[in-house]
Design a protein around this motif. Sequence first.
Motif, PDB file in Angstrom:
ATOM      1  N   ARG A  88       0.409  13.200   5.711  1.00 47.53           N
ATOM      2  CA  ARG A  88      -0.581  12.606   4.815  1.00 47.53           C
ATOM      3  C   ARG A  88      -0.040  11.275   4.295  1.00 47.53           C
ATOM      4  O   ARG A  88       1.105  11.206   3.832  1.00 47.53           O
ATOM      5  CB  ARG A  88      -0.864  13.558   3.658  1.00 47.53           C
ATOM      6  N   GLU A  89      -0.877  10.248   4.373  1.00 42.40           N
ATOM      7  CA  GLU A  89      -0.403   8.921   3.987  1.00 42.40           C
ATOM      8  C   GLU A  89      -1.295   8.290   2.927  1.00 42.40           C
ATOM      9  O   GLU A  89      -2.510   8.522   2.891  1.00 42.40           O
ATOM     10  CB  GLU A  89      -0.330   7.987   5.209  1.00 42.40           C
ATOM     11  N   PHE A  90      -0.672   7.488   2.092  1.00 41.50           N
ATOM     12  CA  PHE A  90      -1.377   6.778   1.033  1.00 41.50           C
ATOM     13  C   PHE A  90      -2.309   5.737   1.627  1.00 41.50           C
ATOM     14  O   PHE A  90      -1.956   5.052   2.582  1.00 41.50           O
ATOM     15  CB  PHE A  90      -0.361   6.107   0.116  1.00 41.50           C
ATOM     16  N   VAL A  91      -3.504   5.610   1.022  1.00 41.40           N
ATOM     17  CA  VAL A  91      -4.469   4.607   1.463  1.00 41.40           C
ATOM     18  C   VAL A  91      -4.733   3.589   0.362  1.00 41.40           C
ATOM     19  O   VAL A  91      -4.571   2.394   0.557  1.00 41.40           O
ATOM     20  CB  VAL A  91      -5.795   5.268   1.890  1.00 41.40           C
ATOM     21  N   ALA A  92      -5.138   4.066  -0.813  1.00 38.77           N
ATOM     22  CA  ALA A  92      -5.506   3.152  -1.897  1.00 38.77           C
ATOM     23  C   ALA A  92      -5.514   3.919  -3.213  1.00 38.77           C
ATOM     24  O   ALA A  92      -5.649   5.138  -3.230  1.00 38.77           O
ATOM     25  CB  ALA A  92      -6.880   2.539  -1.648  1.00 38.77           C
ATOM     26  N   ALA A  93      -5.380   3.170  -4.320  1.00 36.40           N
ATOM     27  CA  ALA A  93      -5.429   3.783  -5.642  1.00 36.40           C
ATOM     28  C   ALA A  93      -5.934   2.773  -6.660  1.00 36.40           C
ATOM     29  O   ALA A  93      -5.829   1.560  -6.463  1.00 36.40           O
ATOM     30  CB  ALA A  93      -4.057   4.301  -6.047  1.00 36.40           C
ATOM     31  N   VAL A  94      -6.476   3.316  -7.758  1.00 41.21           N
ATOM     32  CA  VAL A  94      -6.971   2.476  -8.852  1.00 41.21           C
ATOM     33  C   VAL A  94      -6.504   3.081 -10.167  1.00 41.21           C
ATOM     34  O   VAL A  94      -6.545   4.294 -10.355  1.00 41.21           O
ATOM     35  CB  VAL A  94      -8.515   2.345  -8.800  1.00 41.21           C
ATOM     36  N   SER A  95      -6.042   2.226 -11.060  1.00 39.15           N
ATOM     37  CA  SER A  95      -5.503   2.708 -12.327  1.00 39.15           C
ATOM     38  C   SER A  95      -6.631   3.121 -13.261  1.00 39.15           C
ATOM     39  O   SER A  95      -7.786   2.758 -13.069  1.00 39.15           O
ATOM     40  CB  SER A  95      -4.650   1.639 -12.983  1.00 39.15           C
ATOM     41  N   TRP A  96      -6.282   3.863 -14.318  1.00 40.35           N
ATOM     42  CA  TRP A  96      -7.293   4.311 -15.262  1.00 40.35           C
ATOM     43  C   TRP A  96      -7.487   3.320 -16.399  1.00 40.35           C
ATOM     44  O   TRP A  96      -8.506   3.344 -17.069  1.00 40.35           O
ATOM     45  CB  TRP A  96      -6.903   5.666 -15.848  1.00 40.35           C
ATOM     46  N   ASN A  97      -6.510   2.452 -16.661  1.00 37.87           N
ATOM     47  CA  ASN A  97      -6.587   1.631 -17.863  1.00 37.87           C
ATOM     48  C   ASN A  97      -7.122   0.217 -17.593  1.00 37.87           C
ATOM     49  O   ASN A  97      -8.069  -0.222 -18.252  1.00 37.87           O
ATOM     50  CB  ASN A  97      -5.230   1.554 -18.551  1.00 37.87           C
ATOM     51  N   ASP A  98      -6.551  -0.495 -16.623  1.00 33.87           N
ATOM     52  CA  ASP A  98      -6.980  -1.882 -16.416  1.00 33.87           C
ATOM     53  C   ASP A  98      -7.686  -2.099 -15.079  1.00 33.87           C
ATOM     54  O   ASP A  98      -8.042  -3.236 -14.753  1.00 33.87           O
ATOM     55  CB  ASP A  98      -5.792  -2.835 -16.527  1.00 33.87           C
ATOM     56  N   GLY A  99      -7.905  -1.029 -14.330  1.00 34.64           N
ATOM     57  CA  GLY A  99      -8.627  -1.153 -13.069  1.00 34.64           C
ATOM     58  C   GLY A  99      -7.847  -1.811 -11.958  1.00 34.64           C
ATOM     59  O   GLY A  99      -8.422  -2.162 -10.921  1.00 34.64           O
ATOM     60  N   SER A 100      -6.543  -1.975 -12.141  1.00 37.46           N
ATOM     61  CA  SER A 100      -5.744  -2.581 -11.072  1.00 37.46           C
ATOM     62  C   SER A 100      -5.726  -1.654  -9.861  1.00 37.46           C
ATOM     63  O   SER A 100      -5.879  -0.433  -9.986  1.00 37.46           O
ATOM     64  CB  SER A 100      -4.332  -2.874 -11.558  1.00 37.46           C
ATOM     65  N   THR A 101      -5.546  -2.252  -8.693  1.00 37.40           N
ATOM     66  CA  THR A 101      -5.626  -1.497  -7.446  1.00 37.40           C
ATOM     67  C   THR A 101      -4.391  -1.719  -6.588  1.00 37.40           C
ATOM     68  O   THR A 101      -3.639  -2.678  -6.766  1.00 37.40           O
ATOM     69  CB  THR A 101      -6.870  -1.906  -6.648  1.00 37.40           C
ATOM     70  N   ARG A 102      -4.239  -0.808  -5.653  1.00 35.31           N
ATOM     71  CA  ARG A 102      -3.098  -0.873  -4.740  1.00 35.31           C
ATOM     72  C   ARG A 102      -3.565  -0.339  -3.390  1.00 35.31           C
ATOM     73  O   ARG A 102      -4.325   0.624  -3.345  1.00 35.31           O
ATOM     74  CB  ARG A 102      -1.958  -0.045  -5.291  1.00 35.31           C
ATOM     75  N   PHE A 103      -3.091  -0.961  -2.287  1.00 36.86           N
ATOM     76  CA  PHE A 103      -3.543  -0.573  -0.953  1.00 36.86           C
ATOM     77  C   PHE A 103      -2.371  -0.467   0.006  1.00 36.86           C
ATOM     78  O   PHE A 103      -1.378  -1.178  -0.115  1.00 36.86           O
ATOM     79  CB  PHE A 103      -4.527  -1.613  -0.393  1.00 36.86           C
ATOM     80  N   ALA A 104      -2.537   0.413   0.981  1.00 37.86           N
ATOM     81  CA  ALA A 104      -1.600   0.452   2.094  1.00 37.86           C
ATOM     82  C   ALA A 104      -1.786  -0.815   2.926  1.00 37.86           C
ATOM     83  O   ALA A 104      -2.898  -1.344   3.025  1.00 37.86           O
ATOM     84  CB  ALA A 104      -1.846   1.686   2.950  1.00 37.86           C
ATOM     85  N   ASP A 105      -0.713  -1.292   3.533  1.00 37.34           N
ATOM     86  CA  ASP A 105      -0.791  -2.517   4.335  1.00 37.34           C
ATOM     87  C   ASP A 105      -1.814  -2.387   5.461  1.00 37.34           C
ATOM     88  O   ASP A 105      -2.479  -3.360   5.813  1.00 37.34           O
ATOM     89  CB  ASP A 105       0.580  -2.846   4.914  1.00 37.34           C
ATOM     90  N   SER A 106      -1.952  -1.191   5.988  1.00 40.11           N
ATOM     91  CA  SER A 106      -2.826  -0.985   7.142  1.00 40.11           C
ATOM     92  C   SER A 106      -4.305  -1.157   6.818  1.00 40.11           C
ATOM     93  O   SER A 106      -5.123  -1.325   7.727  1.00 40.11           O
ATOM     94  CB  SER A 106      -2.595   0.403   7.741  1.00 40.11           C
ATOM     95  N   VAL A 107      -4.654  -1.117   5.532  1.00 39.17           N
ATOM     96  CA  VAL A 107      -6.076  -1.214   5.173  1.00 39.17           C
ATOM     97  C   VAL A 107      -6.391  -2.432   4.310  1.00 39.17           C
ATOM     98  O   VAL A 107      -7.556  -2.667   3.978  1.00 39.17           O
ATOM     99  CB  VAL A 107      -6.557   0.062   4.448  1.00 39.17           C
TER     100      VAL A 107
END
Length: 123
Positions: free
Chosen positions: A44-63
Amino acid sequence: VYLVESGGGVVQAGGSLRLSCVPSGRLFSRYIMGWFRQAPGKEREFVAAVSWNDGSTRFADSVKGRFTISRDNARSSIYLRMNNLEPEDTAIYYCAARYGSFWADSANEWDYWGRGTQVTVSS
């Protein structure tokens, strides 16, 4: 505590899909919400995430540049918009929640999981 995903399906390469995840009300605040995926025979691999407080996001390089993640606090929902899909994106996609403010890419550092939704991209 539960997470329910929807929106998976079969699409041709280059197409788009939007996945949705509805968590239980108590789960939504103070949790980072994210998406993972697991292809047959792979971890299982990480794809993307969004924080609860400021809406910042993070993505895997592949996407990066193809996928976007957003959260609608009014509807207590999160979404994963997937554009320009590739056959390599074929997997079961899982919604996940992690308490707090620190990012984590490893699946074993996340607290709650949905049952997953299948995404199949044909060439």
